[in-house]
Design an enzyme around this catalytic site. Structure first.
Site, PDB file in Angstrom:
ATOM      1  N   ASP A   1      41.970  40.824  48.351  1.00 44.45           N
ATOM      2  CA  ASP A   1      42.308  39.813  47.360  1.00 44.45           C
ATOM      3  C   ASP A   1      41.420  38.594  47.647  1.00 44.45           C
ATOM      4  O   ASP A   1      40.701  38.566  48.653  1.00 44.45           O
ATOM      5  CB  ASP A   1      43.794  39.467  47.496  1.00 44.45           C
ATOM      6  CG  ASP A   1      44.220  38.330  46.591  1.00 44.45           C
ATOM      7  OD1 ASP A   1      43.916  38.371  45.384  1.00 44.45           O
ATOM      8  OD2 ASP A   1      44.844  37.370  47.092  1.00 44.45           O
TER       9      ASP A   1
ATOM     10  N   ASP B   1      42.080  34.636  46.166  1.00 47.96           N
ATOM     11  CA  ASP B   1      42.780  33.351  46.242  1.00 47.96           C
ATOM     12  C   ASP B   1      43.919  33.399  47.256  1.00 47.96           C
ATOM     13  O   ASP B   1      44.790  34.260  47.191  1.00 47.96           O
ATOM     14  CB  ASP B   1      43.328  32.964  44.863  1.00 47.96           C
ATOM     15  CG  ASP B   1      42.227  32.643  43.877  1.00 47.96           C
ATOM     16  OD1 ASP B   1      41.607  31.582  44.021  1.00 47.96           O
ATOM     17  OD2 ASP B   1      41.979  33.464  42.979  1.00 47.96           O
TER      18      ASP B   1
END
Length: 216
Positions: free
Chosen positions: A8, A10
């Site tokens: 991922d 953020d």
């Protein structure tokens, strides 16, 4: 056997969640939409267009379209990331361990590709990722697993042979739904919640990642 690592972005690679919160609070306030910082925390990991559409439906505003509001928020986040370059602790350690293990490395994010590219460039880590995937134009963002399944397919690796790295519960659900091994590094404010028990590995920072975490 694990063959690929999918990250991922953020909140995991870049400490951008506060920027998303600040940008939402600023833009929505200008539109007369009443939200709190806790509201922005509660939607961590959810695609920004879904958040904007929710508030347009529940509170509404005159003027800019939902797409325009998404772009306003995104522009602010990109600006802040470019200025601050807030890489999270342990990112290089985790990437190096995955590379040394012989894993192929990709990125799967709910963020628009424009932000993905700008962030990886700002942090000078774009060369670590052979492929990048965004949920921006998918029918569903996280917690739906599609962006993770797309990443595995693009790498030519069975999802069950992938390890996913996440920080949000929505992202963790997406990775688990894709049947991937999971490592979660939750924000410290919510790290003690029982929901993280579904992950295979829970860390305080990526600096704690070990070779054993990748495979056992």
């Amino acid at each position: 056997m694990i063959k690929a690592a999918i990250f991922d972005m953020d909140g995991l690679l870049v400490d951008s969640e506060p920027f998303w919160q600040d940008a939402q609070l600023l833009v929505f306030k200008e539109l007369g939409v009443n939200i709190t910082r806790q509201d922005t925390i509660n939607t961590t990991g959810i695609r920004i267009d879904q958040i904007v559409k929710h508030y347009h439906k529940t509170q509404g505003w005159e003027g800019p379209s939902c797409d325009d509001v998404c772009e306003m928020i995104l522009d602010k986040v990109i600006e802040l990331v470019g200025i601050k370059k807030p890489i999270m602790p342990g990112v290089m350690h985790a990437l190096s361990l995955c590379k040394e293990a012989g894993f192929r490395i990709a990125l799967a994010s709910s963020s628009p590709m424009r932000l993905i590219n700008a962030t990886l460039e700002a942090l000078d880590i774009e060369d670590w990722f052979e492929q990048r995937y965004s949920a921006e134009h998918l029918k569903y963002g996280k917690p739906h697993p599609e962006v993770y399944l797309n990443a595995a397919k693009g790498l030519g690796v069975d999802p069950r042979e992938c390890i996913a790295f996440e920080d949000s519960f929505a992202g963790l659900l997406a990775a688990k739904s894709a049947q991937m091994r999971t490592v979660v590094v939750p924000e410290h404010q919510v790290a003690d919640k029982p929901q993280w028990v579904i992950s295979d590995v829970k860390l305080r920072t990526l600096n704690e990642l070990s070779v054993q975490d990748l495979t056992s």
